[in-house]
Design an enzyme around this catalytic site. Structure first.
Site, PDB file in Angstrom:
ATOM      1  N   LYS A  78       0.858  -1.176   0.000  1.00  0.00           N
ATOM      2  CA  LYS A  78       0.000   0.000   0.000  1.00  0.00           C
ATOM      3  C   LYS A  78       0.899   1.232   0.000  1.00  0.00           C
ATOM      4  CE  LYS A  78      -3.892   1.845   2.725  1.00  0.00           C
ATOM      5  NZ  LYS A  78      -4.738   1.604   3.916  1.00  0.00           N
ATOM      6  N   SER A 153      -9.578   1.519   2.940  1.00  0.00           N
ATOM      7  CA  SER A 153      -8.734   2.267   2.038  1.00  0.00           C
ATOM      8  C   SER A 153      -7.668   1.436   1.327  1.00  0.00           C
ATOM      9  CB  SER A 153      -8.039   3.387   2.820  1.00  0.00           C
ATOM     10  OG  SER A 153      -7.166   2.838   3.792  1.00  0.00           O
ATOM     11  N   SER A 177      -9.754  -0.697   7.203  1.00  0.00           N
ATOM     12  CA  SER A 177      -9.173  -0.526   5.867  1.00  0.00           C
ATOM     13  C   SER A 177      -8.458  -1.743   5.297  1.00  0.00           C
ATOM     14  CB  SER A 177      -8.204   0.659   5.866  1.00  0.00           C
ATOM     15  OG  SER A 177      -8.917   1.864   5.803  1.00  0.00           O
TER      16      SER A 177
END
Lengths: 492, 106
Positions: A78, A153, A177
């Site tokens: 990420k 996310s 997330s």
């Protein structure tokens, strides 16, 4: 693509090479990326390309070196995890060209274990969002239905693992997330206990809630990744000194006399009917394995979102104050007569997108003079009660079972106009971050396909007592074996 | 909880919060955030329903408290590495607009 465990075994025993795996990975990535948009950067060329990294692993294997448990396994990160090469953007114009001078501990641990970094994945800006639509690079898409969001996310990480491009991606979880995108994409996602994984080099959103964790296609790969990720780091003062258990040792052994608790609040009428059905099916599956499933009361689930949207923005407003256009990140051009104050205000207005601006302002408001007690201190009291409620359940039960999200993946654009509707996506996940507990989403079933709508994956969430990940993973493995829901890959 | 959030925030108050947040907003943004922030602040009022008397606030869920480090300098990032990421620099310094006098004094 197969699992990380089998790729590493094949590379170590020279049935294949890390280079061959890296080449195949980049080919698959290139084929699916136009539809998924799951990456911000891909390491295709140059001295740190995935192929160069892989060739270095092969060279070490040829010399007889022990390259580690993730030898040659392609992974994605990420893009809020710092890496001392390439950009670390956080999906934000503020850091669009930011090149971190250091690497996150969690990332370094995977590299030291032999992993090959393929690229950095898309995310909601600063990890603030539940759909990966709040990225300055544009949204990512769900491989099960590209008209839908992958969740967020950590949406880019979830989409690329679900599309079988890489077997492991790292995400971060502040209010769900990792777990919500794992549920939306039909994969496994683990948020470890607060303190289990070092946060050094994770760009801070809400420091008392943030944890790094793996997204994988199997529980075994999640355990394998956690084994490498966990452990004390002197660079993170909240990192635990507890010994990391052997997560893989007893993974295949079911828990005897398993006792699970389902909160009555999780049987909400607000659940999508398919989520309600899969929860019932999961309860039935555990009962069929001899488990006792009881109802419990977590009365504050419905207040969790309110407490979270005080605590998280408060911490975010403080953490993001460092982005002032001075030392790094975006700096606005000034007109004649404008001063330092204007430099701060213009750089931040240009650098941050609307969701980040909203949360900074919310946090500034709740921490401002005269409001601190009414908001922040009240939320911290609720936080205490939420933790106490969970602890009471764990006194008699091994884990809590509930959905990871109230619905399957929603459509792109469906919730972007209404921040509160987006926040309510996190109803089943935020309380766990507030309590600092470990939790994971496991593929458990699918929505019913009907005209115009494909079957979408639905994950169930397991929550265990602090530092009880080893048992949580075993309970998840039982469900994985029973339902085989995680074996289905998107066909597209 | 305070009464302000029970009604819609005023544009003036949103501007004040934006200034405290160091965000330069347009009038259209102020108007948009006014509604959205009022909605969220209205929602969080539900915490008022709870009886929280005598509950100790919980800020740290980790077990680690007051960990002391030895007072010994360790390796740190080089000036060169930090200059590379600064938006405007004159190594070994970062350039900023004037803080005092003409054009400064925020």
């Amino acid at each position: 693509m197969t699992t990380a465990a089998s790729i590493a075994a094949d590379i170590r025993t020279k049935r294949t090479s890390a280079e061959a795996v890296a080449r195949r990975t980049l080919d698959t990535l290139a084929a699916v990326e136009p539809k998924l948009k799951s990456y911000i950067s891909v390491f295709t060329n140059g001295p740190r390309s995935a192929i160069e990294q892989a060739m270095a692993i092969d060279a070490r294997i040829a010399k007889g070196e022990d390259v580690g448990p993730l030898a040659g396994v392609p992974i994605a990160l990420k893009d809020n995890l710092c890496l001392d090469w390439g950009t670390t953007t956080c999906g934000s114009n503020m850091l669009r060209s930011y090149e971190s001078p250091y690497t996150a501990t969690a990332v370094q641990r995977l590299v030291d274990a032999g992993a090959v970094i393929v690229g950095k994945t898309n995310l909601d800006e600063y990890a603030m969002g539940s759909s990966t639509e709040h990225s300055c690079f544009g949204p990512s898409f769900n491989p099960w239905d590209v008209a839908r969001v992958p969740g967020g996310s950590s949406g880019g990480s979830a989409a690329t693992v679900a599309a079988r491009v890489v077997p492991i991606a790292l995400g971060s979880d502040t209010g769900g997330s990792i777990r919500q995108p794992a549920s939306f994409c039909g994969i496994v996602g683990v948020k470890p206990t607060y303190g289990r994984v070092s946060r050094y080099g994770l760009v801070a959103y809400a420091s008392s809630l943030d944890q790094i964790g793996p997204l994988t296609t199997t529980v075994e790969d999640a355990a394998l990744t956690l084994q490498t990720l966990c452990g004390h780091d002197p660079r993170d003062s909240t990192s635990t000194k507890r010994v990391t258990p052997e997560f893989l040792a007893e993974l295949e052994r079911p828990i005897e006399n398993l006792r699970l608790a389902v909160p009555k609040q999780a049987k909400s009428s607000a659940n999508h009917p398919d989520v309600a059905r899969v929860l019932d099916e999961t309860i039935a599956a555990y009962r069929a394995m001899g488990a006792e499933v009881v109802e419990c009361d977590l009365p504050l689930i419905d207040h969790g979102i309110a407490a979270y949207y005080i605590v998280a923005p408060a911490e975010a407003s403080s953490n993001l104050a460092r982005l002032d256009g001075i030392r790094y990140g975006h700096r606005a051009a000034l007109a004649k007569g404008e001063d330092l104050f204007d430099l701060y205000c213009k750089s931040r207005a240009q650098g941050f997108g609307p969701e980040v601006q909203r949360r900074i302002m919310l946090g500034t408001h709740v921490l401002s003079s005269g409001y601190y007690d009414a908001y922040y201190n009240t939320a911290l009291k609720v936080r205490r009660k939420i933790k106490d409620d969970f602890d009471r359940v764990f006194a008699t039960c091994h884990a809590v079972l509930m959905p990871a999200a109230p619905s399957p993946a929603f459509k792109v654009g469906e919730k972007t106009g209404d921040p509160l509707a987006m926040y309510l996506e996190d109803v089943y996940t935020v309380t766990i971050n507030l309590a600092g507990l470990p939790a994971m989403s496991v593929p458990a079933g699918f929505s019913t396909a009907h005209a115009g709508a494909a079957a979408l994956p639905i994950g169930m969430q397991l929550v265990s007592a602090a530092f009880d990940e080893a048992r949580m993973l075993r309970i998840a493995r039982m469900l994985e074996k029973a339902t085989k829901a995680g074996e289905r890959a998107p066909s597209w | 909880m305070s009464a302000d959030a029970e009604k819609t925030l005023s544009a003036e108050y949103v501007r004040k919060i934006a200034a405290l947040s160091r965000l330069a907003l347009t009038d259209a943004q102020v108007e948009q955030y006014r509604g959205q922030l009022s909605g969220v602040l209205g929602y969080v009022q539900r915490l008022r329903e709870l009886n929280l008397e005598g509950v100790e606030p919980l800020a740290n869920v980790g077990g680690e408290t007051n960990r002391m480090d030895d007072d010994v300098p360790g390796p740190t990032l080089s000036n060169e590495a930090l200059m590379k990421i600064s938006p405007e620099s004159m190594p070994p310094f970062v350039k900023v607009p004037k803080v005092f006098g003409d054009g400064g004094g925020a």
